[in-house]
Scaffold this motif. Structure first.
Motif, PDB file in Angstrom:
ATOM      1  N   GLY A  79      21.361  15.420  48.199  1.00 29.39           N
ATOM      2  CA  GLY A  79      20.623  14.191  47.958  1.00 29.39           C
ATOM      3  C   GLY A  79      19.598  14.394  46.862  1.00 29.39           C
ATOM      4  N   MET A 111      16.844   7.432  47.316  1.00 25.90           N
ATOM      5  CA  MET A 111      17.581   7.711  48.523  1.00 25.90           C
ATOM      6  C   MET A 111      16.840   8.653  49.447  1.00 25.90           C
ATOM      7  SD  MET A 111      20.455  10.533  47.461  1.00 25.90           S
ATOM      8  CE  MET A 111      20.631  10.913  49.188  1.00 25.90           C
ATOM      9  N   GLY A 114      18.283   9.051  52.900  1.00 26.80           N
ATOM     10  CA  GLY A 114      19.334  10.058  53.025  1.00 26.80           C
ATOM     11  C   GLY A 114      18.773  11.462  53.079  1.00 26.80           C
ATOM     12  N   ILE A 115      17.715  11.737  52.295  1.00 29.62           N
ATOM     13  CA  ILE A 115      17.063  13.049  52.315  1.00 29.62           C
ATOM     14  C   ILE A 115      16.483  13.330  53.701  1.00 29.62           C
ATOM     15  CG2 ILE A 115      15.076  14.335  51.448  1.00 29.62           C
ATOM     16  CD1 ILE A 115      17.138  14.355  49.367  1.00 29.62           C
ATOM     17  N   VAL A 164      27.390  13.767  50.267  1.00 34.94           N
ATOM     18  CA  VAL A 164      26.301  13.200  49.483  1.00 34.94           C
ATOM     19  C   VAL A 164      25.766  12.006  50.262  1.00 34.94           C
ATOM     20  CG1 VAL A 164      25.659  12.068  47.328  1.00 34.94           C
ATOM     21  CG2 VAL A 164      27.258  13.990  47.301  1.00 34.94           C
ATOM     22  N   THR A 165      24.462  12.014  50.572  1.00 36.12           N
ATOM     23  CA  THR A 165      23.905  10.990  51.457  1.00 36.12           C
ATOM     24  C   THR A 165      23.278   9.823  50.699  1.00 36.12           C
ATOM     25  OG1 THR A 165      21.836  12.241  51.709  1.00 36.12           O
ATOM     26  CG2 THR A 165      23.576  12.640  53.323  1.00 36.12           C
ATOM     27  N   GLU A 166      23.866   9.462  49.569  1.00 31.47           N
ATOM     28  CA  GLU A 166      23.481   8.217  48.891  1.00 31.47           C
ATOM     29  C   GLU A 166      23.746   7.034  49.833  1.00 31.47           C
ATOM     30  OE1 GLU A 166      22.198   7.413  45.986  1.00 31.47           O
ATOM     31  OE2 GLU A 166      22.699   8.904  44.465  1.00 31.47           O
ATOM     32  N   THR A 333      27.998   8.827  40.945  1.00 36.70           N
ATOM     33  CA  THR A 333      27.141   9.664  41.781  1.00 36.70           C
ATOM     34  C   THR A 333      27.457  11.135  41.533  1.00 36.70           C
ATOM     35  OG1 THR A 333      28.533  10.030  43.752  1.00 36.70           O
ATOM     36  CG2 THR A 333      27.420   7.891  43.574  1.00 36.70           C
ATOM     37  N   GLY A 349      25.916   7.133  53.660  1.00 33.48           N
ATOM     38  CA  GLY A 349      24.474   6.978  53.793  1.00 33.48           C
ATOM     39  C   GLY A 349      24.082   5.699  54.498  1.00 33.48           C
TER      40      GLY A 349
END
Length: 383
Positions: A79, A111, A114-115, A164-166, A333, A349
């Motif tokens: 992230g 984001m 997401g983090i 990937v937590t977008e 991304t 996400g």
């Protein structure tokens, strides 16, 4: 040590309060130093081995690793720490506010949500110390501009898979478009406005190119479509030319963007544009050009049968109570960089709205759902 948050929302509030506007987008922007310091202390206090990468001074990325017991699959959660500008935000962008089950503030959706979810999920999943595989958190700089952070991480770290937590509205994102920027410099000849026999009007010549560009865009729209992404697109972004009203312009530059789908890349786009411009050179008197490739990023497409896709989808189904929607995104991304480095990945996400907008929020129930799904996915994949 930073104050200990009890929930992902508590951690998110701490992160939103830290200015991390990307200085490549916002002159004088704070960058990622302060938020990287905070996250690094938070993770180190919870037993993660924290590595700080800072090839560009003032633009740090963190890689935090919880080492497994051995012989297990490793999973990277990725992230970005940076945000877009705080200017123009409706209210105080660094003072998170909770209203109607939503947290508002710059970065809540894009984001830092997401983090926060991946940090808390990794802590929960590794607390017992029973996982065989490594859990790797990549908290990266600069995704909002040129993704130098993920590129730097991938020079030193890898994993068996990545998430990937977008923000994706809790939908499984398996593809996204790429992009390629090009400058087209069209040559003219300067002359006094009263001497048309001496001048060549570069701006008028550029008009032929813009008409041809519009026709190419229509052909793309009518061509073969990707099942999730549709077709590639094309637009002219900037145009510059001329000196003053009384002079024939000797130069005109058109900057364009081509959005690409899987099966297309910067090389194929350059060939497409060269063919168009060569045709104009052959058919339009005094048409001369130079084509220059700029920043480009390739499109991404995940394998729906990849182990990480199946694992996350299974746990999303269990938490949400229904199979997750499978989708694609029109924007680019860091998934493409991870995939290009040989790491199977997907994007997943939170729900919310307002990326890059005057108001921005995350749905807090989705933040909890994301944390639960990531916790279960880590435990499953790395066991």
């Amino acid at each position: 040590m930073p104050e200990t948050p009890s929930t992902p929302a508590d951690l998110l509030a701490h992160l939103v309060a830290i200015d991390s506007a990307n200085p490549d987008l916002v002159p004088g922007g704070a960058g990622e130093t302060a938020i990287a310091d905070h996250c690094g202390q938070w993770l180190a206090a919870r037993g993660f081995a924290v590595h700080r990468l800072e090839q560009r001074p003032g633009r740090p990325s963190l890689v935090a690793v919880a080492h497994g017991t051995g012989n297990g699959r490793s999973l990277m959660l990725n992230g970005h720490l940076d945000t877009v500008s705080l200017t123009g935000y409706d209210g105080d962008p660094l003072a998170p506010q909770i209203r109607d089950g939503q947290m508002h503030g710059r970065g809540t959706y894009d984001m830092k949500g997401g983090i926060a979810a991946m940090m808390v999920a990794a802590t929960r999943a590794t607390a017992a110390g029973a996982l065989r595989g490594d859990v790797i958190l990549a908290l990266v700089a600069d995704e909002e501009h040129a993704s130098c952070g993920t590129a730097e991480v991938l020079r030193s770290f890898t994993a068996d898979a990545a998430v990937v937590t977008e923000p994706s509205n809790l939908e499984v994102t398996l593809a996204h478009k790429g992009f390629a920027w090009f400058d087209v410099d069209i040559a003219g000849r300067a002359a006094h406005g009263s001497r048309p026999e001496l001048g060549i009007d570069a701006i008028v010549k550029a008009g032929h190119f813009l008409v041809a560009l519009e026709k190419l865009g229509r052909r793309l729209a009518q061509g073969a479509a990707h099942p999730l992404l549709g077709t590639g697109t094309l637009h002219a972004s900037l145009i510059r030319g001329g000196e003053e009203p009384s002079t024939y312009p000797a130069h005109c530059r058109v900057t364009l963007e081509r959005r690409t789908v899987p099966g297309e890349n910067a090389d194929s786009v350059e060939q497409e544009l060269t063919a168009l411009l060569d045709h104009l050179s052959a058919t339009v008197p005094d048409f001369g050009y130079r084509l220059t490739r700029g920043l480009h990023r390739e499109p991404f497409e995940a394998d729906p049968e990849a182990l990480i896709v199946k694992a996350l989808s299974r746990h999303a189904h269990a938490v949400l109570g229904h199979p997750p929607v499978v989708r694609a995104e029109p924007y680019w991304t860091d998934c493409a960089l991870l995939d290009g480095a040989g790491i199977p990945c997907l994007l997943f996400g939170v729900r919310g709205e307002g990326a890059h907008a005057a108001t921005e929020y995350v749905d807090l129930a989705s933040l909890d759902h994301l944390t639960d799904i990531l916790t279960a996915t880590i435990t499953d994949f790395c066991s």
